[in-house]
Every structure is written in C-alpha cells, then in structure tokens.
Design an enzyme around this catalytic site. Structure first.
Site, PDB file in Angstrom:
ATOM      1  N   GLY A 180       3.414  -0.100  -1.891  1.00 55.83           N
ATOM      2  CA  GLY A 180       2.906  -0.565  -3.169  1.00 55.83           C
ATOM      3  C   GLY A 180       3.857  -0.252  -4.304  1.00 55.83           C
ATOM      4  O   GLY A 180       4.084  -1.084  -5.196  1.00 55.83           O
ATOM      5  N   HIS A 195       0.849  -1.189   0.000  1.00 59.45           N
ATOM      6  CA  HIS A 195       0.000   0.000   0.000  1.00 59.45           C
ATOM      7  C   HIS A 195       0.882   1.234   0.000  1.00 59.45           C
ATOM      8  O   HIS A 195       1.928   1.266   0.634  1.00 59.45           O
ATOM      9  CB  HIS A 195      -0.896  -0.001   1.247  1.00 59.45           C
ATOM     10  CG  HIS A 195      -1.583   1.306   1.515  1.00 59.45           C
ATOM     11  ND1 HIS A 195      -1.157   2.188   2.488  1.00 59.45           N
ATOM     12  CD2 HIS A 195      -2.659   1.888   0.931  1.00 59.45           C
ATOM     13  CE1 HIS A 195      -1.949   3.248   2.494  1.00 59.45           C
ATOM     14  NE2 HIS A 195      -2.860   3.091   1.561  1.00 59.45           N
ATOM     15  N   SER A 196       0.484   2.264  -0.749  1.00 58.31           N
ATOM     16  CA  SER A 196       1.165   3.552  -0.758  1.00 58.31           C
ATOM     17  C   SER A 196       2.611   3.378  -1.225  1.00 58.31           C
ATOM     18  O   SER A 196       2.860   2.822  -2.297  1.00 58.31           O
ATOM     19  CB  SER A 196       1.089   4.189   0.634  1.00 58.31           C
ATOM     20  OG  SER A 196       1.463   5.539   0.597  1.00 58.31           O
ATOM     21  N   LEU A 197       3.595   3.844  -0.439  1.00 55.66           N
ATOM     22  CA  LEU A 197       4.991   3.658  -0.821  1.00 55.66           C
ATOM     23  C   LEU A 197       5.336   2.177  -0.892  1.00 55.66           C
ATOM     24  O   LEU A 197       6.081   1.739  -1.771  1.00 55.66           O
ATOM     25  CB  LEU A 197       5.912   4.362   0.176  1.00 55.66           C
ATOM     26  CG  LEU A 197       7.414   4.164  -0.044  1.00 55.66           C
ATOM     27  CD1 LEU A 197       7.842   4.705  -1.397  1.00 55.66           C
ATOM     28  CD2 LEU A 197       8.208   4.810   1.084  1.00 55.66           C
TER      29      LEU A 197
END
Length: 499
Positions: free
Chosen positions: A293, A289-291
């Site tokens: 990801g 998720h996010s970074l």
C-alpha cells in the site's frame, strides 16, 4: 444639402457610434467524467526483482482458463475463488504533472536522488485534472479494491509461463527468484479503459514464514523509521548508520540509503512503466496492502494516478525522502499537507501498524525487528473505528488483509468518511539536518522511542475478541455466496501467507 454636407454629417454620426466590445473566449473546460460501472478480470502478473536479482523483470500473461481471482486462506478461512470484480468510477480531482510519462518523470526523480533535493518545476508543468477514479464512497468498489490487493498475495496459478521483460535474465540464477522482489497483478475492465495494479506487500517471518520477508524488513525500516532504526529498542533491525547524536539525524544520509536502485520504489516504477506501455491509453488505478500500500502511494504521487490502500504503513515520511515531484508551493518534506493527490488509505483503529503506534519497546513490531515510527499518511485517511464500534483491542493480528475484508469491510454497512489530515507530523523528537554527504556517522542507542505530534495508542495487544484458537465461530459464509459474487470454491492454488 450638398454632397459634401451629407458626407460631413455622416462622418459626425459615425464618430458617435460606440465600438462593439467582443467578449473574451473562455477556455474550454472539459466535463468531469461521469459515473461508470466496471467489471475487471485478471490479465497479467508482473514480477520485478529487488535485492538478490535487481535486474530481473518477468511477466506472465493470464489466459481466460486460469484468470480466476483467489482470496488466500487465513486463520480458519479457506482459500476461495472470487466472482466478478465490480467497481464504480467517479470524478476524482488530482494535481499532477502535465507530462506524466515514465520516460519523462523518472529522470526527474533520478536527478533529485543524485542532487539530494527536489527539482523546482515551473507552474506550467502542473495541472489539476478531474479523472475517472475509484468511487471510495461505494462499499462494493472498496471491497473490490481490497480483493485485488489480497489477490496480489496468491502465488500461482501453478507453474506459470514467465516471459522476460527487457534484457533476458541469467537462467543460471533462476533458483529462488520468485521469493525476491515486487509482484503486481494487473486487472482490466471489459474495454481496457481502466486497469488496476495490485501490489504485493509485507510477509514478516516472525508471523508467517519466509518468502520476501527479510527484504521487506530492510525496506520497512528504511522507509518508516525516523533514522535507520537507530536509537530505539535493541530488537530493531538497523539498516543504515545516519544518527550523529542523541535524536540527531543526517537526513541526507538516510535519503541516500533509501534511494539505492535495488529498493522497492525503483522496482515499482519500472513495473509501472512496463504495464502502462502495454496499456498506454487506459486509466490506471493502484491498490495495495501494508508495504504494498505504501509503495502504491509512492507511485500515485509520482505519476498522478488514483490509489486505494488497505492497512498501509504511514507513508508520508518516506515519501518526503524519495525525491518525488511536488507542485509549486507544496512542502516536499511534508507530503501529508498536499491536497488533491488521489490517495485514499483505508484502515481501522485496532491495527497499530496503520495507526502508527506499533513502535514501543513492548510492541509486537519491535520484537520482530521492525522500526515503524512513521504516523502520517499522504492524501486522505478512511478509518473504520473498530475499537469504538466493536470493542476491539489494538493488536497486530488485525492487520491481515483477509481479516480486514471479512471482519471489517464486509461487516460495516457503509464505508468511512475519508478525511484530509495535513496537521500530522512525524518524528517530532528528532532534529533532522541536511549535509553534503561526506560526514562520518556514528551509532548510539537509547531505550526510548520517537514520539510524534499525533496522539496514538502504543499498546499492541491481542484483539478484544477471543483468539481464533479460543473462540468457536460458525463456518464463514463464502464470498461467492454474497450477492456481489459468483463462482465456486474448488481446490485452492499454491499460495503465500501474508501479514
């Protein structure tokens, strides 16, 4: 008729017989893997240092008694234990290196980093395989991958018994190591045929406190800004000095800064190498998720494994600067134009980070010091239209993984169609050039931000629905009460809030 005449006649007839043609033997084409069901359990937690402790690499083996998977508490939702993690696999086509061992691939990446450009490999070094990957058309599978990405944020269980991987870590530096680095939770199915690595993402201090926040901001701005977070709002946290003029950037300078060995990508590769050494014969999937990801996507492009991300920052810009191996005919500077990568980026239209629009002068990301200018994802984008379907407004609060699970994935009856978007382009206003690395760079500021060829909304506002503090809503139905999940909701473990 004499014997000689008979012999002559037989020879004449033999000359009239046509030769028998032997059909060529077709190469054996393996059958694509069949659809299968998997039940995953948590097996290990890996932690790799990045900034303060770049040589640190530790592992905690999870026993059945503490193998619970937790969904962290967030915005009125209590932390709770999740039941069995079920997922479906299906055939997935990926173009990748024939020899994908880290011991072979990592020197290639190191060479590209040193020479400043990607090495050209023979077409025979590449293959197109149908592998057993996550079925991204199945809602239950997408939900399970999201829960694995969310679990990567839960710190625990308790005081884990950590073991050093590789050289022993200096015990005098022990204090605070857990707040620096990259963490991955490793899940495996019943027979270890498939493992999933869930990577930890960003925890911005302006929203949720400390932890790995400061280091994440440095990495975010190196990864996702056009040029070191220069020539943007004054609030951006500048991380290098590679701009040489107005919207002119020394891309070699940026590439060198991005490839320092203490950065997240290098830490992620070492983590991947150690995990796959434990499971050498298993299929590997990665979730984040996010970074986390985006870093997951880098690993997928490097080693040719399936990746499923959630609300990932657009990753194509840094992927083109990391020296990743690319197949013949592919543009190394535009990895978003490459098909058959095995990457699927799930997100929704109300999240300005995922949509690549959280970079205006009044954007929440800019106020927090983040220069998130990239707009293009590699692989396929799988977009929930929460703005059109639910009337949400664009806002940073919609980025959190638990909210995505509760308010998006579970609320939609089906998953979105995943689309390939090779036409997307990053940093359209900038002139990028390569150099021999000896130039002196200067800094200049400008009040405007970089535009891109893809149209994005740049308004970062609160969601259309009332805030969590303002609206009254019924107590959420716990996940273990849903048909897919079993288990209870005992006291929550110590956890790390995330964005």
């Amino acid at each position: 008729m004499s014997i000689g005449e008979v012999s002559d006649s037989a020879g004449h007839l033999a000359s009239l017989v046509l030769p028998i043609e032997v059909a060529p033997i077709a190469p054996l084409i393996p059958e694509p893997p069949a659809t299968a069901e998997h039940i995953f359990t948590l097996r290990h937690v890996y932690h790799h240092g990045t900034h303060k402790h770049p040589s640190l690499h530790r592992k905690h083996d999870v026993t059945p008694s503490n193998a619970d998977v937790w969904l962290a508490a967030e915005d009125g939702y209590e932390a709770e234990r999740i039941g069995p993690l079920r997922a479906r696999s299906n055939a997935l086509r990926i173009q990748r290196l024939v020899d994908r061992r880290p011991s072979v691939v990592d020197p290639m990446v190191a060479q590209s980093r040193q020479q400043g450009f990607v090495s050209v490999l023979s077409p025979s070094a590449w293959t197109v395989d149908d592998v057993a990957g996550p079925d991204v058309t199945d809602k239950g599978t997408v939900l399970t991958m999201a829960l694995m990405a969310a679990n990567a944020y839960v710190e625990g269980p308790g005081k884990a018994d950590w073991q050093d991987v590789g050289a022993p870590f200096n015990r005098s530096l022990d204090f605070g190591w857990e707040g620096d680095g990259l963490r991955g939770h490793v899940f495996a199915d019943e027979n270890n045929s498939t493992i999933v690595i869930g990577l930890k993402g960003t925890s911005p201090a302006v929203f949720d406190g400390d932890g790995t926040t400061t280091n994440d901001k440095v990495n975010d701005n190196l990864f996702f800004s056009c040029c070191c977070a220069q020539q943007g709002p004054w609030t951006w946290h500048q991380v290098c000095d590679c701009a040489t003029g107005t919207y002119t950037c020394n891309n070699t300078c940026v590439t060198q800064a991005l490839r320092e060995e203490n950065r997240y990508y290098q830490a992620a590769r070492e983590l991947y190498a150690n995990v796959t050494e434990v499971y050498p014969d298993s299929h590997v999937w990665i979730a984040g998720h996010s970074l986390g990801g985006a870093v997951s996507s880098f690993l997928g492009l490097t080693y040719g494994v399936p990746v499923v991300t959630f609300q990932a920052v657009p990753d194509a810009l840094p992927a083109g600067r990391l020296g990743l191996p690319v197949p013949p005919g592919a543009d190394p500077n535009a990895p978003q134009s490459r098909d058959y990568t095995g990457a699927f980026h799930f997100g929704h239209t109300a999240d300005p980070i995922y949509m690549g629009s959280c970079n205006g002068a009044t954007a929440s990301c800019s106020f927090a010091g983040y220069a998130l200018e990239s707009a293009c994802h590699t692989g396929h984008e799988c977009v929930y239209d929460t703005v059109g379907d639910k009337g949400w407004r664009v806002g940073i609060g919609t980025h959190k993984i638990v909210a995505v699970i509760r308010d998006v994935i579970l609320k939609y009856d089906t998953v979105p169609e995943c689309k390939f978007t090779p036409e997307c382009r990053d940093c359209g206003n900038w002139k990028m050039y390569e150099s021999n690395g000896t130039e002196t760079t200067t800094t200049s500021s400008a009040p405007t931000t970089t535009s891109i060829s893809r149209t994005r909304t740049e308004t970062c506002k609160t969601p259309h629905l009332k805030s969590q503090q303002q609206r009254q809503r019924p107590r959420p139905r716990p996940l273990h009460a849903l048909p897919q999940w079993e288990g209870g909701n005992p006291d929550s473990p110590e956890r790390n809030e995330e964005m």
